[in-house]
Design an enzyme around this catalytic site. Structure first.
Site, PDB file in Angstrom:
ATOM      1  N   LYS A   1      -9.955 -36.622  44.344  1.00 44.81           N
ATOM      2  CA  LYS A   1     -11.001 -36.576  42.993  1.00 44.81           C
ATOM      3  C   LYS A   1     -10.720 -35.192  42.672  1.00 44.81           C
ATOM      4  O   LYS A   1     -10.469 -34.249  43.368  1.00 44.81           O
ATOM      5  CB  LYS A   1     -12.390 -37.043  43.119  1.00 44.81           C
TER       6      LYS A   1
ATOM      7  N   TYR B   1     -13.221 -47.795  36.400  1.00 53.55           N
ATOM      8  CA  TYR B   1     -14.495 -47.843  36.941  1.00 53.55           C
ATOM      9  C   TYR B   1     -15.127 -48.972  35.826  1.00 53.55           C
ATOM     10  O   TYR B   1     -16.396 -48.911  35.952  1.00 53.55           O
ATOM     11  CB  TYR B   1     -15.435 -46.808  37.117  1.00 53.55           C
TER      12      TYR B   1
ATOM     13  N   ASN C   1     -17.581 -36.817  45.157  1.00 54.32           N
ATOM     14  CA  ASN C   1     -17.342 -37.092  46.551  1.00 54.32           C
ATOM     15  C   ASN C   1     -16.077 -37.313  47.051  1.00 54.32           C
ATOM     16  O   ASN C   1     -15.800 -37.870  48.020  1.00 54.32           O
ATOM     17  CB  ASN C   1     -18.313 -38.435  46.889  1.00 54.32           C
TER      18      ASN C   1
ATOM     19  N   HIS D   1     -11.411 -41.534  46.584  1.00 49.43           N
ATOM     20  CA  HIS D   1     -11.870 -42.942  46.164  1.00 49.43           C
ATOM     21  C   HIS D   1     -10.841 -43.615  47.164  1.00 49.43           C
ATOM     22  O   HIS D   1      -9.771 -43.553  47.232  1.00 49.43           O
ATOM     23  CB  HIS D   1     -11.459 -43.318  44.588  1.00 49.43           C
TER      24      HIS D   1
ATOM     25  N   GLU E   1      -6.007 -52.106  41.668  1.00 47.13           N
ATOM     26  CA  GLU E   1      -6.140 -50.674  41.125  1.00 47.13           C
ATOM     27  C   GLU E   1      -4.568 -50.147  41.492  1.00 47.13           C
ATOM     28  O   GLU E   1      -4.449 -49.220  40.661  1.00 47.13           O
ATOM     29  CB  GLU E   1      -7.233 -50.133  42.454  1.00 47.13           C
TER      30      GLU E   1
END
Ligand code: IDP
Length: 142
Positions: free
Chosen positions: A12, A52, A115, A118, A129
């Site tokens: 990320k 998402y 965070n 993913h 995905e």
């Protein structure tokens, strides 16, 4: 018997900004996961929001899309024995404050919003995905 699987990983924007791409990929490789596809992207609102979509009604959705579009990300397909669970183990809990010591989120992330990584959470989401980011001919079997 372990099953060979593929999973989608995203490094990320916070981890890319920290110059931690190499250290994170190194953890995957040391754990036996192989990178079979990789690209760096700066996601649009639509691309991040579509990814998402399951969280669309959640209060944090707007912030999540804002964060995921705040800088470039590295999207990868990882392959290996039990790759989906192995990647989730390496990542640690969603909230870095709850992530086990030595996990990627414990070491590279500070908050639940930013965070670091993913990882797909099931074979079904891995399939969806991976197809969301990669054409079949962009994946290099090893
Ligand atoms: P995961 O990334 O560990 O699979 P999910 O529940 O699928 O966790 O949530 C997707 C992402 O949405 C998380 O990685 C995190 O960045 C963000 N997120 C989840 N829950 C919250 C929350 O309560 N507040 C803010 N962001 C959240």
């Amino acid at each position: 018997m372990p099953v060979t699987q593929r999973t989608l990983s995203i490094i990320k924007p916070d981890a890319v900004a920290k110059n931690a791409i190499g250290e994170i990929v190194s953890r995957f490789e040391k754990a036996g996961l192989k990178v079979v596809a990789a690209k760096m992207l700066h996601l649009s609102d639509d691309k991040a929001g579509g990814f998402y979509a399951e969280h669309k009604e959640r209060p944090f959705f707007k912030d999540l899309v804002g964060f995921m579009t705040s800088g470039p990300v590295v999207v990868q397909v990882l392959e290996g024995d039990d790759a989906i669970a192995k990647n989730r183990e390496l990542m640690g809990a969603t909230n870095p404050k709850e992530a086990a010591p030595g996990t990627i989120r414990a070491d590279f992330a500070e908050t639940i919003d930013a965070n670091a990584v993913h990882g797909s959470d099931s074979p079904e989401s891995a399939e969806r995905e991976i197809a969301y980011f990669f054409d079949t001919d962009e994946i290099c079997p090893r």
